[in-house]
Design a protein around this motif. Structure first.
Motif, PDB file in Angstrom:
ATOM      1  N   THR A  13       0.853  -1.188   0.000  1.00 20.70           N
ATOM      2  CA  THR A  13       0.000   0.000   0.000  1.00 20.70           C
ATOM      3  C   THR A  13       0.895   1.246   0.000  1.00 20.70           C
ATOM      4  OG1 THR A  13      -0.233   0.074   2.414  1.00 20.70           O
ATOM      5  CG2 THR A  13      -1.816  -1.291   1.218  1.00 20.70           C
ATOM      6  N   GLY A  14       0.247   2.426  -0.072  1.00 18.55           N
ATOM      7  CA  GLY A  14       0.979   3.641  -0.447  1.00 18.55           C
ATOM      8  C   GLY A  14       1.889   4.310   0.551  1.00 18.55           C
ATOM      9  N   SER A  15       2.747   3.547   1.188  1.00 13.58           N
ATOM     10  CA  SER A  15       3.834   4.138   1.990  1.00 13.58           C
ATOM     11  C   SER A  15       5.097   4.031   1.134  1.00 13.58           C
ATOM     12  CB  SER A  15       3.987   3.380   3.316  1.00 13.58           C
ATOM     13  OG  SER A  15       5.161   3.813   3.958  1.00 13.58           O
ATOM     14  N   CYS A  17       7.880   5.543   0.786  1.00 17.72           N
ATOM     15  CA  CYS A  17       9.244   5.625   1.329  1.00 17.72           C
ATOM     16  C   CYS A  17       9.721   4.281   1.875  1.00 17.72           C
ATOM     17  CB  CYS A  17       9.332   6.705   2.406  1.00 17.72           C
ATOM     18  SG  CYS A  17       8.106   6.521   3.695  1.00 17.72           S
ATOM     19  N   SER A  41      -2.456  -1.928  -3.789  1.00 21.67           N
ATOM     20  CA  SER A  41      -3.626  -1.060  -3.602  1.00 21.67           C
ATOM     21  C   SER A  41      -3.747  -0.150  -4.828  1.00 21.67           C
ATOM     22  CB  SER A  41      -3.470  -0.211  -2.327  1.00 21.67           C
ATOM     23  OG  SER A  41      -2.494   0.794  -2.508  1.00 21.67           O
ATOM     24  N   ALA A  44      -1.095   2.492  -4.581  1.00 17.31           N
ATOM     25  CA  ALA A  44       0.251   1.955  -4.819  1.00 17.31           C
ATOM     26  C   ALA A  44       0.489   1.730  -6.313  1.00 17.31           C
ATOM     27  CB  ALA A  44       0.443   0.660  -4.037  1.00 17.31           C
ATOM     28  N   ILE A  47       0.271   6.156  -7.924  1.00 21.62           N
ATOM     29  CA  ILE A  47       0.927   7.403  -7.487  1.00 21.62           C
ATOM     30  C   ILE A  47       2.421   7.378  -7.821  1.00 21.62           C
ATOM     31  CG2 ILE A  47       1.596   8.774  -5.469  1.00 21.62           C
ATOM     32  CD1 ILE A  47      -1.090   8.108  -4.184  1.00 21.62           C
ATOM     33  N   PHE A  51       9.796   8.992  -4.498  1.00 15.69           N
ATOM     34  CA  PHE A  51      10.418   7.687  -4.209  1.00 15.69           C
ATOM     35  C   PHE A  51      10.418   6.754  -5.414  1.00 15.69           C
ATOM     36  CE2 PHE A  51       8.761   9.402  -0.221  1.00 15.69           C
ATOM     37  CZ  PHE A  51       9.956   9.491   0.482  1.00 15.69           C
ATOM     38  N   THR A  94      -0.267   1.191   5.146  1.00 14.29           N
ATOM     39  CA  THR A  94      -0.498   2.609   5.476  1.00 14.29           C
ATOM     40  C   THR A  94      -1.493   2.740   6.633  1.00 14.29           C
ATOM     41  OG1 THR A  94      -2.360   2.722   3.953  1.00 14.29           O
ATOM     42  CG2 THR A  94      -0.188   3.385   3.089  1.00 14.29           C
ATOM     43  N   ASN A  96      -4.073   4.502   6.310  1.00 19.75           N
ATOM     44  CA  ASN A  96      -5.350   4.426   5.603  1.00 19.75           C
ATOM     45  C   ASN A  96      -5.864   2.985   5.520  1.00 19.75           C
ATOM     46  OD1 ASN A  96      -7.392   5.547   3.683  1.00 19.75           O
ATOM     47  ND2 ASN A  96      -6.298   4.251   2.229  1.00 19.75           N
ATOM     48  N   THR A 108     -10.319  -1.657  -1.811  1.00 21.40           N
ATOM     49  CA  THR A 108      -9.097  -1.723  -2.644  1.00 21.40           C
ATOM     50  C   THR A 108      -8.765  -3.200  -2.848  1.00 21.40           C
ATOM     51  OG1 THR A 108      -7.448  -1.863  -0.864  1.00 21.40           O
ATOM     52  CG2 THR A 108      -8.194   0.360  -1.478  1.00 21.40           C
ATOM     53  N   THR A 130       3.177   4.386   9.494  1.00 24.10           N
ATOM     54  CA  THR A 130       2.266   5.524   9.445  1.00 24.10           C
ATOM     55  C   THR A 130       2.596   6.592  10.490  1.00 24.10           C
ATOM     56  OG1 THR A 130      -0.059   6.206   9.394  1.00 24.10           O
ATOM     57  CG2 THR A 130       0.470   4.408  10.883  1.00 24.10           C
TER      58      THR A 130
HETATM   59  C1  FMN Z   1       5.156  10.313  -1.202  1.00 17.37           C
HETATM   60  C2  FMN Z   1       4.099   9.764  -0.289  1.00 17.37           C
HETATM   61  C3  FMN Z   1       4.465   9.029   0.818  1.00 17.37           C
HETATM   62  C4  FMN Z   1       3.486   8.522   1.688  1.00 17.37           C
HETATM   63  N1  FMN Z   1       3.884   7.794   2.771  1.00 17.37           N
HETATM   64  C5  FMN Z   1       2.959   7.282   3.619  1.00 17.37           C
HETATM   65  C6  FMN Z   1       3.356   6.494   4.733  1.00 17.37           C
HETATM   66  O1  FMN Z   1       4.546   6.213   4.951  1.00 17.37           O
HETATM   67  N2  FMN Z   1       2.388   6.003   5.533  1.00 17.37           N
HETATM   68  C7  FMN Z   1       1.073   6.265   5.326  1.00 17.37           C
HETATM   69  O2  FMN Z   1       0.246   5.796   6.109  1.00 17.37           O
HETATM   70  N3  FMN Z   1       0.662   7.007   4.266  1.00 17.37           N
HETATM   71  C8  FMN Z   1       1.583   7.507   3.417  1.00 17.37           C
HETATM   72  N4  FMN Z   1       1.175   8.256   2.328  1.00 17.37           N
HETATM   73  C9  FMN Z   1      -0.262   8.518   2.150  1.00 17.37           C
HETATM   74  C10 FMN Z   1      -0.964   7.342   1.477  1.00 17.37           C
HETATM   75  O3  FMN Z   1      -0.378   7.054   0.211  1.00 17.37           O
HETATM   76  C11 FMN Z   1      -2.453   7.685   1.322  1.00 17.37           C
HETATM   77  O4  FMN Z   1      -3.049   7.704   2.611  1.00 17.37           O
HETATM   78  C12 FMN Z   1      -3.219   6.746   0.437  1.00 17.37           C
HETATM   79  O5  FMN Z   1      -4.594   7.084   0.468  1.00 17.37           O
HETATM   80  C13 FMN Z   1      -3.022   5.294   0.866  1.00 17.37           C
HETATM   81  O6  FMN Z   1      -3.859   4.459   0.111  1.00 17.37           O
HETATM   82  P1  FMN Z   1      -3.741   2.859   0.272  1.00 17.37           P
HETATM   83  O7  FMN Z   1      -3.675   2.578   1.744  1.00 17.37           O
HETATM   84  O8  FMN Z   1      -4.970   2.332  -0.350  1.00 17.37           O
HETATM   85  O9  FMN Z   1      -2.516   2.469  -0.475  1.00 17.37           O
HETATM   86  C14 FMN Z   1       2.119   8.759   1.442  1.00 17.37           C
HETATM   87  C15 FMN Z   1       1.758   9.481   0.296  1.00 17.37           C
HETATM   88  C16 FMN Z   1       2.715   9.976  -0.556  1.00 17.37           C
HETATM   89  C17 FMN Z   1       2.281  10.725  -1.788  1.00 17.37           C
END
Ligand code: FMN
Length: 195
Positions: A13-15, A17, A41, A44, A47, A51, A94, A96, A108, A130
């Motif tokens: 998922t979208g972390s 880093c 996700s 993921a 975006i 990174f 994440t 989220n 998702t 997170t």
């Molecule tokens: C560059 C970048 C880094 C991110 N790093 C994190 C992270 O480390 N932890 C986190 O909870 N959300 C992080 N986010 C926010 C999530 O990507 C965002 O909440 C997204 O809705 C997660 O969707 P998912 O959980 O369905 O992948 C980051 C977003 C961006 C653009």
């Protein structure tokens, strides 16, 4: 329990880093002769960030595992009925996705795969990353720590002074967490802090 020949769902998922650390652990699992099934996700998959580009991550995942990542809810749904995985890990998870999982939301591919997997009473491992683990999401961390069939890669505060609410997993403990979870046990200590 050995991971040899185990079918392991690995969901990203979208972390962004922490993607490099997740890839390192996937390589580690492959050297153990595990069968890795990637899931992404929606965020993921799409975006692009400082990174890396989403398409490059997708391709790297496909090359590494030899499988097309699961990228839709309809492709994730058979995880349950077909009993696809012995164990599944969300790495990185994440805030989220953690919050949605704790509250029964399934919107998702990662959440669909997780829901389908745990309906069969199989272990699901969370590798958290997170900034709000000790803030808005603490109640959800607590709910999942106390939930049947859910295990955590040990985690801790990564930067208590500059990010006092942030917690991330010690990802190098993924393999040990998986082996232990397959035997129904949470490795301890589950909180290892500071980093
Ligand atoms: C560059 C970048 C880094 C991110 N790093 C994190 C992270 O480390 N932890 C986190 O909870 N959300 C992080 N986010 C926010 C999530 O990507 C965002 O909440 C997204 O809705 C997660 O969707 P998912 O959980 O369905 O992948 C980051 C977003 C961006 C653009």
């Amino acid at each position: 329990m050995s991971l040899h020949n185990k079918n392991i769902g690995i969901a990203l998922t979208g972390s962004f880093c922490t993607f490099d650390k997740a890839f390192e652990e996937i390589e580690h699992l492959l050297t153990e002769d595990a069968n890795v099934y990637p899931v992404l996700s929606f965020n993921a998959q799409k975006i692009d960030s400082r990174f890396g580009k989403a398409a490059d991550f997708y391709e790297r995942l496909k090359q590494l595992t030899g499988r097309d990542p699961i990228t839709t809810i309809e492709d994730a749904e058979p995880v349950g009925p077909k009993n696809m995985f012995d164990i599944m890990a969300i790495i990185p998870c994440t805030g989220n996705t953690l919050a949605k999982l704790a509250n029964g939301i399934t919107d998702t591919p990662v959440l669909m795969a997780a829901k389908a997997h745990i309906r069969n009473n199989k272990p699901l491992v969370i590798s958290l990353a997170t900034n709000d683990a000790l803030g808005m999401n603490l109640k959800n961390v607590g709910a999942l720590l106390n939930a049947k069939d859910i295990y955590f890669v040990p985690f801790g505060q990564d930067s208590p002074e500059s990010k006092p609410k942030s917690m991330i997993a010690h990802t190098h403990l993924l393999k040990l967490t998986l082996e232990s979870a397959l035997e129904g046990k949470q490795i301890q200590p589950v909180i290892i802090s500071p980093f």
